[in-house]
Scaffold this active site. Sequence first.
Site, short mmCIF file in Angstrom:
data_model
loop_
_atom_site.label_atom_id
_atom_site.label_comp_id
_atom_site.label_asym_id
_atom_site.label_seq_id
_atom_site.Cartn_x
_atom_site.Cartn_y
_atom_site.Cartn_z
CB CYS A 132 -0.92 0.00 1.21
SG CYS A 132 -1.99 1.45 1.21
N GLY A 133 0.92 1.94 -1.12
CA GLY A 133 1.80 3.09 -1.25
C GLY A 133 1.37 4.27 -0.40
CG HIS A 134 -2.76 5.32 1.31
ND1 HIS A 134 -3.25 4.03 1.17
CD2 HIS A 134 -3.23 5.76 2.51
CE1 HIS A 134 -4.00 3.73 2.22
NE2 HIS A 134 -4.00 4.76 3.05
CG ASP A 149 -6.60 4.67 -2.93
OD1 ASP A 149 -6.62 5.71 -2.25
OD2 ASP A 149 -5.58 3.98 -3.09
N GLY A 154 -0.76 4.63 -4.36
CA GLY A 154 0.69 4.56 -4.49
C GLY A 154 1.20 3.34 -5.21
CB SER A 155 0.71 -0.31 -4.78
OG SER A 155 -0.68 -0.32 -4.51
#
Length: 354
Positions: A104-106, A269, A274-275
Site C-alpha cells: 500500500c503506497g499511500h 481509494d 501509491g502501488s
Amino acid sequence: MESALAVPRLPPHDPGTPVLSVVDMHTGGEPLRIVLAGCPEVSGPTLLAKRRYMRQHLDHVRRRLMFEPRGHRDMYGAVLVPSELPDAHLGVLFLHNEGYSSMCGHAVLALGRFALDFGLVPAPPAGTREARVNIHCPCGLVTAFVACEDGRSHGPVRFHSVPAFVLATDLMVDVPGHGKVMVDIAYGGAFYAFVTAEKLGLDICSAKTRDLVDAASAVTEAVKAQFKINHPDSEDLAFLYGTILTDGKDAYTKEPTTNICVFADEQVDRSPTGSGVTARIALQYHKGLLELNQMRAFKSSATGSVFTGKAVREAKCGDFKAVIVEVSGQAHYTGTASFIIEDDDPLRDGFLLK
C-alpha cells in the site's frame, strides 16, 4: 474550573476489556489507521507467515477497526510487527474491508512520517533534510525518504518500490454488461488490471462514483475468472487486488493523468493509489511511453489529490523485466483514538453496509 468532559478519557469499563489505541492519518484523502496498542502478538517466522496468522487467528482485530461502528467500508489500516529482515526498521501488515494487502503506497508515505515522529527510526543528525525509513511490506522491503526539519517530519515523503513489472498487455476479457474489454495487468507490489474508463462508456472525471465502482468491479471479477495471476517469488502475492480506471493519457506529458482505483470488496481509494502509480509507471515504461527519471503526475478522480511517480532504474523480478519506481506524496495526521470492545455489545466485531 475546567469541566471533566473537556479532558478525553475512556468510559468506565472492566479491567479485562480490550482497548485498541490508534493514530489516524490520511494521504491524499485515503485514510490510514495505525494500531499503537491492543492487538495481540502476531506470530510467525516471516512477515508473510505473520500475515497468514493474522488472517486465521486475529481477523477480529481487523473487523473491529475497519468496519462500522468504529470505521467504515473504505477504512484502511496498518498493524506494525517485527521484521525478519536485518535492514528493516519495521514490518507492517495492511488491513482493508476484505482482508490483507501485499502493498500500500499511500500507507508507506504515511508510515514514513509516523516512523520518524514516533521514534521507530534513529533520530537523524542535526541538519538532516531527509530521513530514510526501511519498511518491510508483505511484498518486500520498501524504502521511504521522509523530508524532515529538526528531527521531525516536514513536507512530502517519497518511496522506492519493490521491482514493478507488467504481467499482460492487451488482454481481451469478457466483462458482463460491457462485452469484450482490453485490459493490461501490472504489478507494483500488488497486481492491478488497468482499463481506460472510456472503453466502459464512462468519463473518469464526471461519472458517478457508483458507476465507476460497478464497472471496475465487473472488470476485476472477469479477470479473476478468466486469467491466472502468478508471481515469481510467492503464491502469497499472486492475486488481483483491484482495477484502476484511467483517462487513457499514458503517453508522457507534464499534465496530470487521472485515475481511480477500486480494490478489495469494492473499496474506493481516495488517493491516486501509491502501488497503482507504481504499476502504471511500470506499464508506461514497458510500452515505451516513458523514459527513466521522467516524472509524471497522477490525479485522483475522487479527491483531486496528486502523487508523482517516475521509474528510477531497471530491475528484474524472476524472469520479468522490471523497474524500481519512486512515488511521492504528502500524508497528514488527523488524530488519535482509543476504542473499547464491550462483551455484551452484539455489534462488537463490526458490520458493513453495502
